[in-house]
Design a protein around this motif. Structure first.
Motif, PDB file in Angstrom:
ATOM      1  N   ILE A 209       0.840  -1.195   0.000  1.00  0.00           N
ATOM      2  CA  ILE A 209       0.000   0.000   0.000  1.00  0.00           C
ATOM      3  C   ILE A 209       0.877   1.248   0.000  1.00  0.00           C
ATOM      4  O   ILE A 209       0.424   2.325  -0.335  1.00  0.00           O
ATOM      5  CB  ILE A 209      -0.984  -0.047   1.187  1.00  0.00           C
ATOM      6  N   GLY A 210       2.142   1.083   0.362  1.00  0.00           N
ATOM      7  CA  GLY A 210       3.063   2.205   0.274  1.00  0.00           C
ATOM      8  C   GLY A 210       3.665   2.633   1.597  1.00  0.00           C
ATOM      9  O   GLY A 210       4.536   3.488   1.622  1.00  0.00           O
TER      10      GLY A 210
ATOM     11  N   ASN B  56      -4.577   6.359  10.080  1.00  0.00           N
ATOM     12  CA  ASN B  56      -4.080   6.992   8.870  1.00  0.00           C
ATOM     13  C   ASN B  56      -5.183   7.023   7.827  1.00  0.00           C
ATOM     14  O   ASN B  56      -5.623   5.989   7.337  1.00  0.00           O
ATOM     15  CB  ASN B  56      -2.883   6.201   8.347  1.00  0.00           C
TER      16      ASN B  56
ATOM     17  N   ILE C  45      -5.223   7.775   4.772  1.00  0.00           N
ATOM     18  CA  ILE C  45      -4.929   7.185   3.461  1.00  0.00           C
ATOM     19  C   ILE C  45      -5.064   5.670   3.530  1.00  0.00           C
ATOM     20  O   ILE C  45      -5.650   5.044   2.642  1.00  0.00           O
ATOM     21  CB  ILE C  45      -3.508   7.576   3.001  1.00  0.00           C
ATOM     22  N   PHE C  46      -4.554   5.083   4.611  1.00  0.00           N
ATOM     23  CA  PHE C  46      -4.683   3.633   4.754  1.00  0.00           C
ATOM     24  C   PHE C  46      -6.158   3.227   4.808  1.00  0.00           C
ATOM     25  O   PHE C  46      -6.563   2.233   4.219  1.00  0.00           O
ATOM     26  CB  PHE C  46      -3.955   3.164   6.017  1.00  0.00           C
TER      27      PHE C  46
ATOM     28  N   ILE D 196      -8.846   4.817   3.522  1.00  0.00           N
ATOM     29  CA  ILE D 196      -9.564   4.888   2.241  1.00  0.00           C
ATOM     30  C   ILE D 196      -9.008   3.879   1.252  1.00  0.00           C
ATOM     31  O   ILE D 196      -9.681   3.507   0.309  1.00  0.00           O
ATOM     32  CB  ILE D 196      -9.567   6.315   1.615  1.00  0.00           C
ATOM     33  N   ARG D 197      -7.789   3.421   1.490  1.00  0.00           N
ATOM     34  CA  ARG D 197      -7.256   2.403   0.580  1.00  0.00           C
ATOM     35  C   ARG D 197      -7.783   1.007   0.901  1.00  0.00           C
ATOM     36  O   ARG D 197      -7.671   0.092   0.079  1.00  0.00           O
ATOM     37  CB  ARG D 197      -5.721   2.379   0.658  1.00  0.00           C
TER      38      ARG D 197
ATOM     39  N   ILE E  77     -13.051  -2.208  -0.116  1.00  0.00           N
ATOM     40  CA  ILE E  77     -12.338  -2.714  -1.286  1.00  0.00           C
ATOM     41  C   ILE E  77     -12.346  -4.244  -1.267  1.00  0.00           C
ATOM     42  O   ILE E  77     -12.083  -4.865  -0.238  1.00  0.00           O
ATOM     43  CB  ILE E  77     -10.875  -2.225  -1.282  1.00  0.00           C
TER      44      ILE E  77
ATOM     45  N   TYR F 280      -9.591  -0.886  -9.041  1.00  0.00           N
ATOM     46  CA  TYR F 280      -8.437  -0.286  -9.693  1.00  0.00           C
ATOM     47  C   TYR F 280      -7.235  -1.216  -9.572  1.00  0.00           C
ATOM     48  O   TYR F 280      -7.202  -2.086  -8.703  1.00  0.00           O
ATOM     49  CB  TYR F 280      -8.116   1.067  -9.057  1.00  0.00           C
TER      50      TYR F 280
ATOM     51  N   ALA G  23      -4.386  -0.605  -8.459  1.00  0.00           N
ATOM     52  CA  ALA G  23      -3.748  -0.475  -7.146  1.00  0.00           C
ATOM     53  C   ALA G  23      -4.471  -1.326  -6.116  1.00  0.00           C
ATOM     54  O   ALA G  23      -3.854  -1.885  -5.210  1.00  0.00           O
ATOM     55  CB  ALA G  23      -3.753   0.989  -6.711  1.00  0.00           C
ATOM     56  N   ASP G  24      -5.801  -1.426  -6.258  1.00  0.00           N
ATOM     57  CA  ASP G  24      -6.568  -2.235  -5.315  1.00  0.00           C
ATOM     58  C   ASP G  24      -6.396  -3.721  -5.593  1.00  0.00           C
ATOM     59  O   ASP G  24      -6.533  -4.541  -4.683  1.00  0.00           O
ATOM     60  CB  ASP G  24      -8.044  -1.866  -5.386  1.00  0.00           C
TER      61      ASP G  24
ATOM     62  N   GLU H 202       2.722  -1.444  -7.708  1.00  0.00           N
ATOM     63  CA  GLU H 202       1.796  -1.737  -8.794  1.00  0.00           C
ATOM     64  C   GLU H 202       2.485  -1.727 -10.146  1.00  0.00           C
ATOM     65  O   GLU H 202       2.343  -2.648 -10.941  1.00  0.00           O
ATOM     66  CB  GLU H 202       0.677  -0.681  -8.818  1.00  0.00           C
TER      67      GLU H 202
ATOM     68  N   LEU I  19       3.837   7.615   5.448  1.00  0.00           N
ATOM     69  CA  LEU I  19       2.511   7.521   4.833  1.00  0.00           C
ATOM     70  C   LEU I  19       2.421   6.459   3.749  1.00  0.00           C
ATOM     71  O   LEU I  19       3.382   6.217   3.033  1.00  0.00           O
ATOM     72  CB  LEU I  19       2.141   8.872   4.214  1.00  0.00           C
ATOM     73  N   PRO I  20       1.250   5.815   3.631  1.00  0.00           N
ATOM     74  CA  PRO I  20       1.008   4.951   2.472  1.00  0.00           C
ATOM     75  C   PRO I  20       0.662   5.785   1.234  1.00  0.00           C
ATOM     76  O   PRO I  20       0.643   7.012   1.302  1.00  0.00           O
ATOM     77  CB  PRO I  20      -0.190   4.097   2.889  1.00  0.00           C
ATOM     78  N   ARG I  21       0.353   5.089   0.165  1.00  0.00           N
ATOM     79  CA  ARG I  21       0.161   5.748  -1.125  1.00  0.00           C
ATOM     80  C   ARG I  21      -1.326   5.886  -1.443  1.00  0.00           C
ATOM     81  O   ARG I  21      -2.127   5.030  -1.100  1.00  0.00           O
ATOM     82  CB  ARG I  21       0.842   4.880  -2.192  1.00  0.00           C
TER      83      ARG I  21
ATOM     84  N   ARG J 297      -4.631   6.079  -4.019  1.00  0.00           N
ATOM     85  CA  ARG J 297      -5.013   5.390  -5.249  1.00  0.00           C
ATOM     86  C   ARG J 297      -5.255   6.453  -6.300  1.00  0.00           C
ATOM     87  O   ARG J 297      -5.544   7.605  -5.975  1.00  0.00           O
ATOM     88  CB  ARG J 297      -6.282   4.573  -5.000  1.00  0.00           C
TER      89      ARG J 297
ATOM     90  N   GLN K 255      -8.463   8.415  -6.087  1.00  0.00           N
ATOM     91  CA  GLN K 255      -8.495   9.176  -4.835  1.00  0.00           C
ATOM     92  C   GLN K 255      -7.602  10.396  -4.928  1.00  0.00           C
ATOM     93  O   GLN K 255      -7.934  11.473  -4.440  1.00  0.00           O
ATOM     94  CB  GLN K 255      -8.042   8.288  -3.676  1.00  0.00           C
TER      95      GLN K 255
END
Lengths: 419, 334
Positions: A150-151, A221, A223-224, A226-227, A231, A399, A401-402, B229, B300-302, B304, B307
């Motif tokens: 996820i990054g 977090n 971002i985590f 919503i990722r 999903i 997506y 990424a997902d 990805e 931080l994560p990434r 999408r 988003q």
């Protein structure tokens, strides 16, 4: 002029109807949008081994996908057929390389059922201890790699740091960090050394603290969240149809855990909960695994508290090696030792399927014996392999990424998929 | 009388002074890039409970040099499906656009008849946007010309991302321009004599920094190269020093964005002490912002893709517009 309704039908059906109404007319349809087929893997940074995914993309949206496996096929199952029963253990360990204690338990449990060997209570406790530590280790690797996909790269290092401390414990009790060959048919190879228990208790505190930190880092977090939220949702019924087990199924709300359902070893004496999710999205899968790690810590604590004294391996010389000290004094022991090491023990004809709860789901071992010292067939029902079927249902329409996130949440171990 | 919006360009220097100045700026910043590189790896190591590079030279200080040496010795490989000219020119474009912005970063006021900056262009901030916008050609062309699907996806992402975040960035800086009443970076720094703009323009500062992360393709906006990805996104097919150039350009961009942040919001060269300390102050402020970049990367994560777009268009741009509106009203009223 022919009126054809497009509602709820595929392009092929519409074309067939037009051609049926007006023979001699061929209809060519323009593609709605250009599709791009991407070949992800077998060497791609996020396929967790050598999984290959043929992905049809429309823009960034996954329209179709097909997992292709077989790149680390090692023929372990076949090799097992030419090995004595006790020599099979190091082979099966190397299938799902992150849950080696579970592979050993699945196999040893099957052989013990076939031979009717009774495992001493201390050995049962030691097995549960090591298996739960293994579950921690496996889930930590999962958490780290998923966060990396996820990054969030730091979580990866934190998890591997903690996981290494689990491996330290394995090294202390078994002599190896991975692929320990600790479980024997009839018990475990050796008792835990002095000081192991204290180290294990120390580890519980370290991991408990670590887990709360990772939770703080990821759960708060945005971002985590919503990722992962919403999903890769697949209905519970569909998951059951596909034979998906383990945290994936539990995240969808089905409280199916073989430790509770089958009650093998001493699990029915231990007090632990089976965490379940509600919707079965990526976030639930993450929460369920995190909660499982906490339950594992609870089990480990109980095992350390209630670890009974006594032998750690069955006292049946027909199946279990005699202690080394007896070899120089007892002729009979020497003969047993010789027979066991050269030929191995014989198992009466029969077949048995022994299923346990591995970190990824139902890990079953099917052993067929024909009365000789070698198994006729050793087959593993590996959860990674079965769970991978659900990837298509989970990822289509998401997506790219997902797709990676969903795959990471699936936690496939390719060594277990290609046996 | 109407006050001219553009700064006056009466300050002129001899040509040789300009050449020497640009050489000094170029060399200093160029030698800072490896330091940033090393600092990033060392700091990431600290954030992640490991050592970071510590084998080459004292404390691993020569690691960037070793990296460059390795990259230089690699074969200049080009994939079969690549478009030759564009494939080769794209990394250079990336570096060029980053280097050109260095010219307008002020490191101090006029001292001893020499302005401590490359050039004080009256359109200052527009110049920055012009070359900032050029930067995405490097990524887009490189990714497209590689002839690979991963690169292509990375290129598409970078184009979409840079265009959307350029807008938010521009709008956020307008607040500062309104308050300073000038586009020239030197004048903007001078206007911060009383109060650094980070306080009155705090919202603008946050928007600018966020957009800055997107402009430099850093976490959490590193989608063009999203390693999980797209393998390495636009730079998947690049190797050797061409990859090194992209890498270099990324760090150069970080320094440039740090420099602009320091100039626009952190009072530029201003700081206590004698005037010869001015460039040091500027560099120190850039260092602080760069540290923040690295810190965020470790945490931080990434996002999408979708988003990221909706964050840019639905949150940042309306917020930046609101910020200008409020600033404009306040500037008129006060």
């Amino acid at each position: 002029m022919v009126a054809v309704s497009y509602e709820g039908r595929t392009a092929g059906e519409v074309v067939a109807e037009i051609e049926g109404v007006a023979p001699g007319i061929t209809v060519e349809l323009e593609p709605e949008q250009e599709m791009m087929t991407v070949n992800m893997g077998p060497h791609h940074p996020a396929t967790h081994g050598v999984l290959r995914l043929l992905v049809d993309l429309e823009g960034e949206v996954v329209k179709d996908l097909k997992p292709i496996v077989g790149y680390v096929h090692t023929g372990i199952e076949k090799s097992c057929e030419s090995m004595a029963y006790w020599k099979v253990i190091p082979f099966v360990e190397r299938m799902d390389y992150l849950s080696y204690f579970f592979n050993m338990q699945a196999y040893c449990g099957a052989v013990e059922t076939l031979t009717g060997l009774e495992v001493p209570r201390r050995a049962q406790y030691l097995r549960v201890l090591h298996m739960e530590l293994n579950r921690l280790h496996s889930h930590l690797v999962w958490l780290g790699t998923t966060a990396l996909d996820i990054g969030a790269m730091s979580v990866y290092f934190y998890c591997f740091r903690d996981r290494d401390r689990v491996l330290d414990l394995f090294e202390m009790s078994t002599g190896q960090r991975m692929h320990t060959r600790y479980f024997q048919v009839g018990g475990v190879a050796e008792d835990i050394p002095a000081g192991w228990e204290a180290k294990a208790r120390e580890l519980i505190d370290v991991i408990r603290k670590g887990l709360s930190q990772y939770e703080a880092l990821l759960d708060r977090n945005e971002i985590f969240l919503i990722r992962t939220k919403g999903i890769g949702i697949v209905e519970r019924e569909r998951l059951l149809e596909l034979g998906v087990t383990g945290p994936l199924l539990r995240a969808a709300g089905e409280p199916w855990d073989l430790r509770k359902e089958a009650g093998y070893l001493v699990y029915d004496e231990l007090d632990f909960d089976v965490p379940v999710g509600t919707v079965g999205d990526g976030y639930d899968r993450y929460r369920v695994r995190l909660a499982e790690m906490k339950e594992s810590l609870k089990i480990i604590e109980q095992c350390l508290d209630g670890l009974p004294e006594g032998p750690w391996i069955a006292d049946d010389r027909k199946y279990v090696l005699p202690p080394r000290s007896e070899l120089s004094t007892s002729m009979e022991s020497l003969i047993h030792h010789f027979k066991l090491v050269t030929e191995g023990f014989r198992v009466a004809p029969g077949e048995v399927y022994n299923a346990i709860e591995s970190p990824r789901g139902e890990l079953g071992c099917f052993v067929v014996a024909d009365g000789s010292a070698k198994p006729v067939r050793v087959h593993f029902r590996d959860p990674s392999f079965v769970n991978l079927q659900a990837l298509r249902d989970m990822a289509i329409g998401e997506y790219v990424a997902d797709l990676i996130q969903t795959l990471a949440m699936l936690d496939p171990i390719l060594g277990g998929i290609d046996r | 009388m109407i006050t001219p919006l553009l700064a006056d360009t009466t300050f002129v220097e001899a040509s040789w002074v300009m050449i020497v100045k640009s050489l000094i700026i170029f060399i200093v910043i160029l030698s800072i890039v490896p330091v940033v590189l090393l600092a990033e790896r060392k700091l990431l190591g600290r954030f992640q409970q490991r050592y970071g590079p510590n084998r080459v030279g004292p404390f691993g200080a020569l690691q960037p040099l070793a990296d460059v040496g390795k990259l230089l010795s690699k074969q200049g490989f080009r994939p079969k499906g690549a478009v030759p000219f564009l494939y080769e020119i794209a990394p250079a474009l990336s570096i060029l656009s980053a280097v050109l912005v260095l010219a307008i970063l002020p490191f101090g006021d006029v001292q001893g008849g020499v302005g401590l900056y490359g050039i004080d262009v009256p359109i200052g901030i527009l110049y920055f946007f012009a070359f900032g916008a050029l930067a995405f050609y490097g990524l887009l062309l490189g990714g497209w010309a590689s002839g690979s699907k991963y690169s292509f996806l990375g290129a598409m992402r970078s184009a979409a991302q840079l265009i959307s975040y350029e807008l938010a960035m521009g709008l956020s800086l307008l607040g500062v321009v309104l308050m300073a009443g000038s586009l020239s970076l030197v004048d903007i720094v001078k206007a911060q004599g009383e109060i650094w703009y980070i306080l009155p323009q705090f919202v603008g500062f946050l928007i600018f920094l966020t957009a800055g992360f997107a402009e430099t393709n850093r976490v959490p906006f590193d989608l063009p190269e999203a390693d999980a990805e797209l393998v390495a996104g636009y730079s998947t097919e690049y190797g050797g020093m061409r990859f090194g150039s992209y890498f270099f350009a990324e760090y150069m961009e970080i320094l440039v964005i740090s420099g602009i942040t320091a100039t626009m919001y952190l009072g530029g060269w201003m700081g206590p002490g004698p005037s010869w300390l001015d460039p040091i102050w500027m560099l120190a402020k850039m260092g602080v912002v760069t540290f923040f970049f690295i810190w965020i990367r470790a945490t931080l994560p990434r996002f999408r893709y979708d988003q990221l777009m909706s964050f840019g268009w639905k949150i940042l741009i309306p917020l930046a517009t609101l910020n200008i509106l409020v600033t404009a009203i306040l500037v008129v009223v006060i």
